[in-house]
Motif scaffolding. Structure first.
Motif, mmCIF file in Angstrom:
data_model
loop_
_atom_site.group_PDB
_atom_site.id
_atom_site.type_symbol
_atom_site.label_atom_id
_atom_site.label_comp_id
_atom_site.label_asym_id
_atom_site.label_seq_id
_atom_site.Cartn_x
_atom_site.Cartn_y
_atom_site.Cartn_z
ATOM 1 N N PHE A 91 -3.620 -0.807 -11.162
ATOM 2 C CA PHE A 91 -2.421 -1.727 -11.467
ATOM 3 C C PHE A 91 -2.761 -3.050 -11.198
ATOM 4 O O PHE A 91 -4.005 -3.277 -10.612
ATOM 5 N N LEU A 92 -2.186 -3.985 -11.533
ATOM 6 C CA LEU A 92 -2.792 -5.427 -11.685
ATOM 7 C C LEU A 92 -1.595 -6.218 -10.859
ATOM 8 O O LEU A 92 -0.412 -6.091 -11.115
ATOM 9 N N GLY A 93 -2.090 -7.148 -10.126
ATOM 10 C CA GLY A 93 -1.369 -8.177 -9.339
ATOM 11 C C GLY A 93 -1.612 -8.059 -7.867
ATOM 12 O O GLY A 93 -2.166 -7.043 -7.380
ATOM 13 N N ARG A 94 -1.061 -9.080 -7.144
ATOM 14 C CA ARG A 94 -1.308 -9.066 -5.780
ATOM 15 C C ARG A 94 -0.187 -8.949 -4.844
ATOM 16 O O ARG A 94 0.786 -9.795 -4.880
ATOM 17 N N PRO A 95 0.156 -7.688 -4.553
ATOM 18 C CA PRO A 95 1.444 -7.608 -3.683
ATOM 19 C C PRO A 95 1.356 -8.618 -2.539
ATOM 20 O O PRO A 95 0.605 -9.116 -1.735
ATOM 21 N N PHE A 96 2.660 -8.668 -2.208
ATOM 22 C CA PHE A 96 2.868 -9.499 -0.994
ATOM 23 C C PHE A 96 2.332 -11.212 -0.807
ATOM 24 O O PHE A 96 2.050 -11.613 0.127
ATOM 25 N N ALA A 97 2.091 -11.523 -1.899
ATOM 26 C CA ALA A 97 1.589 -12.951 -1.955
ATOM 27 C C ALA A 97 2.069 -13.592 -3.244
ATOM 28 O O ALA A 97 2.268 -12.880 -4.474
ATOM 29 N N GLU A 98 2.445 -14.909 -3.046
ATOM 30 C CA GLU A 98 2.904 -15.634 -4.391
ATOM 31 C C GLU A 98 2.127 -15.462 -5.400
ATOM 32 O O GLU A 98 2.381 -15.139 -6.688
ATOM 33 N N ALA A 99 0.789 -15.857 -5.135
ATOM 34 C CA ALA A 99 -0.031 -15.888 -6.085
ATOM 35 C C ALA A 99 -1.379 -15.249 -5.884
ATOM 36 O O ALA A 99 -1.602 -15.493 -4.799
ATOM 37 N N SER A 100 -2.180 -14.765 -6.821
ATOM 38 C CA SER A 100 -3.514 -14.374 -6.486
ATOM 39 C C SER A 100 -4.596 -15.479 -6.564
ATOM 40 O O SER A 100 -4.292 -16.481 -7.080
ATOM 41 N N ASN A 101 -5.547 -15.186 -5.977
ATOM 42 C CA ASN A 101 -6.675 -16.437 -5.994
ATOM 43 C C ASN A 101 -7.768 -16.002 -6.768
ATOM 44 O O ASN A 101 -8.838 -16.492 -6.848
ATOM 45 N N VAL A 102 -7.339 -14.748 -7.566
ATOM 46 C CA VAL A 102 -8.516 -14.560 -8.744
ATOM 47 C C VAL A 102 -7.546 -14.647 -9.986
ATOM 48 O O VAL A 102 -6.273 -14.698 -9.997
ATOM 49 N N SER A 138 -5.859 -0.445 -2.825
ATOM 50 C CA SER A 138 -6.428 -1.640 -2.294
ATOM 51 C C SER A 138 -7.911 -1.354 -1.352
ATOM 52 O O SER A 138 -8.829 -1.898 -1.642
ATOM 53 N N LEU A 139 -7.498 -0.266 -0.801
ATOM 54 C CA LEU A 139 -8.871 0.128 -0.065
ATOM 55 C C LEU A 139 -10.075 0.476 -1.125
ATOM 56 O O LEU A 139 -11.331 0.480 -0.786
ATOM 57 N N ARG A 140 -9.463 1.142 -2.258
ATOM 58 C CA ARG A 140 -10.435 1.659 -3.190
ATOM 59 C C ARG A 140 -11.423 0.361 -3.645
ATOM 60 O O ARG A 140 -12.412 0.353 -3.888
ATOM 61 N N GLU A 141 -10.368 -0.661 -3.948
ATOM 62 C CA GLU A 141 -10.984 -1.866 -4.510
ATOM 63 C C GLU A 141 -11.900 -2.424 -3.429
ATOM 64 O O GLU A 141 -12.760 -3.198 -4.007
ATOM 65 N N LEU A 142 -11.636 -2.453 -2.458
ATOM 66 C CA LEU A 142 -12.557 -3.089 -1.211
ATOM 67 C C LEU A 142 -13.724 -2.334 -1.344
ATOM 68 O O LEU A 142 -14.773 -2.773 -1.272
ATOM 69 N N ASP A 143 -13.727 -0.866 -1.424
ATOM 70 C CA ASP A 143 -15.043 -0.210 -1.402
ATOM 71 C C ASP A 143 -15.732 -0.772 -2.727
ATOM 72 O O ASP A 143 -17.088 -0.828 -2.766
ATOM 73 N N ASP A 144 -15.098 -0.796 -3.918
ATOM 74 C CA ASP A 144 -15.938 -1.213 -5.187
ATOM 75 C C ASP A 144 -16.236 -2.835 -4.924
ATOM 76 O O ASP A 144 -17.459 -3.056 -5.313
ATOM 77 N N ARG B 133 1.207 -3.486 7.838
ATOM 78 C CA ARG B 133 0.285 -4.586 8.494
ATOM 79 C C ARG B 133 -1.235 -4.347 8.201
ATOM 80 O O ARG B 133 -2.046 -5.237 7.873
ATOM 81 N N LEU B 134 -1.567 -2.870 8.202
ATOM 82 C CA LEU B 134 -2.936 -2.388 7.761
ATOM 83 C C LEU B 134 -3.303 -2.847 6.267
ATOM 84 O O LEU B 134 -4.424 -3.176 6.017
ATOM 85 N N HIS B 135 -2.190 -2.541 5.599
ATOM 86 C CA HIS B 135 -2.477 -2.878 3.952
ATOM 87 C C HIS B 135 -2.591 -4.631 3.827
ATOM 88 O O HIS B 135 -3.635 -4.974 3.199
ATOM 89 N N THR B 136 -1.949 -5.363 4.770
ATOM 90 C CA THR B 136 -2.315 -6.750 4.512
ATOM 91 C C THR B 136 -3.650 -6.977 5.171
ATOM 92 O O THR B 136 -4.090 -7.764 4.626
ATOM 93 N N GLN B 137 -4.144 -6.692 6.236
ATOM 94 C CA GLN B 137 -5.344 -6.717 6.517
ATOM 95 C C GLN B 137 -6.598 -6.184 5.518
ATOM 96 O O GLN B 137 -7.444 -6.841 5.208
ATOM 97 N N SER B 138 -6.247 -5.063 4.725
ATOM 98 C CA SER B 138 -6.984 -4.841 3.719
ATOM 99 C C SER B 138 -7.195 -5.656 2.650
ATOM 100 O O SER B 138 -8.181 -5.915 1.810
#
Lengths: 238, 238
Positions: A91-102, A138-144, B133-138
């Motif tokens: 999925f595409l988009g940044r949860p919990f933030a107004e705007a993405s920084n990418v 998100s965790l998978r994206e972090l690994d990538d 909160r964990l998600h936010t840190q990720s």
DNA sequence: CGCCACGTTGAGAAGCCTCAATGCAGGTGG
DNA sequence: CCACCTGCATTGAGGCTTCTCAACGTGGCG
């Protein structure tokens, strides 16, 4: 399995949708799917369409149904770096933030299922399982991202190219479970160069090198066939 | 605010703890804090201690109370790349996976608050706010990782060094809110080189360059003072 | 004192980039 | 139908940055 017998409970738009399986919608109950599905709209965009601009607020999210989306960052001097690739059913988009920084740009023709940002955040608040699913992605994206850090930080040009082809082979066709030996590059040499932190010329030379070593074959510039997967892995330093 | 009047409700170990404010424990209710706090143990480890090994299952999580932790990945040929840094009050560990695919090594003396993996996952399941909160840190780690991708992919050696110093200035001392001009490097030149995808010699030369340009001063090799922050930003390409 | 780890400095080599010329395919207009 | 243009790709030559290898400094410690 009531939800499958009463298939009318599943929104029309969600039937035959890949995101219902691997994607974020996979954890939704039929009634939740119904609520989200009511707001969802299909959209198909050509390569080059900017889907998200860094720093610009967006009020929608989307599932990728097919195609490849590149995430890019811009340096003040105008240089660009691709910091990630997204494939179906991400999925595409940044949860919990107004705007993405990418920024997100369609790297090929992309089919999307778009829905309002507020609906996603409502759902995340209402459903713990849904937020958990977002977290997992998100965790998978972090690994990538860390995998790419490794590649950009430590590898030579030929290793970068080989790693790139291996990545594509395992992701580009969502219908193929394992590794696909046939890769239709949705990018120009410049795009690939940008992704790998190289120049167009170096990419061209390294591809020629892999072709001469008969590790890959190239037709019509974009169509690559992996002839010797083991050799490609060796070239990537794996 | 009952929870502050009845401070006895807060576990002894959690009083005066930084993680209770910015860290993951900040979203816990007193009774939840109590449950997690009962299992928690303080631990102080010297620089070089391997806290997590890539691929090896670990059954604990930890909050960083002070110090710096580096996350590394290993290439089959033995080369290493640092893929992230963690500072207080970040937490350490990979939720929802048996083992991490990165290694975590104390980059300085590190004080930790360690608790069982099962407790964290229970808490994440029980408390939606905690998982959030964990998600936010990720998500923040993902942003950081992409920032580094940019740096590794596009920047010259001197730009990498300058960016690195700017990062450290804003993170290394959790007591300083903004930018700290005084930086005690917890690393050798080789460590820095590893992080930036450079060699030790290049790091040494670029530091000398910044010193000669009177952007920084260096004492006893490890103690860096930023003399001209604007010049450092310019050097970093910002 | 002498050892050892870390850091600095230098010279040469290697890899990648820059600049420039050329090739090649698809589209457009005469 | 062909000439031309345009965008992408290839190839070559030369230069710059970083790496490699090696020598030399320096500070802490037995």
């Amino acid at each position: 399995m009531r939800k499958d017998i009463h298939s009318s409970a599943i929104p029309v738009i969600c039937r035959e949708c890949e995101a219902r399986h691997g994607g974020i919608c996979s954890v939704l109950e039929p009634d939740e799917l119904l609520r989200l599905g009511r707001q969802a709209r299909r959209r198909e965009v050509p390569a080059g369409t900017e889907l998200i601009s860094a720093g610009v607020p967006v009020d929608t999210f989307a599932n990728i149904l097919s195609g490849v989306v590149k995430l890019t960052k811009l340096l003040p001097d105008g240089r660009q770096q691709i910091v990630g690739l997204k494939f179906a059913p991400d999925f595409l988009g940044r949860p919990f933030a107004e705007a993405s920084n990418v920024s997100a740009v369609a790297a090929s023709t992309v089919r999307l299922c778009v829905f309002p940002r507020s609906d996603l955040e409502d759902m995340a608040q209402r459903s713990h399982a849904f937020e958990h699913r977002l977290h997992t992605q998100s965790l998978r994206e972090l690994d990538d991202a860390r995998e790419w850090l490794m590649i950009l930080g430590q590898k030579s040009a030929s290793q970068k190219l080989a790693s790139f082809l291996l990545l594509l082979g395992t992701h580009i066709d969502p219908r193929v479970a394992g590794f696909s030996n046939v890769i239709d590059l949705p990018w120009t040499r410049s795009d690939i160069a940008e992704f790998l932190g190289l120049t167009m010329e170096t990419v061209s030379r390294q591809l020629a090198h892999l072709r001469n070593a008969e590790v890959i074959s190239i037709e019509k510039n974009r169509h690559v066939t992996v002839l010797d997967q083991a050799a490609l892995r060796a070239e990537a330093g794996l």
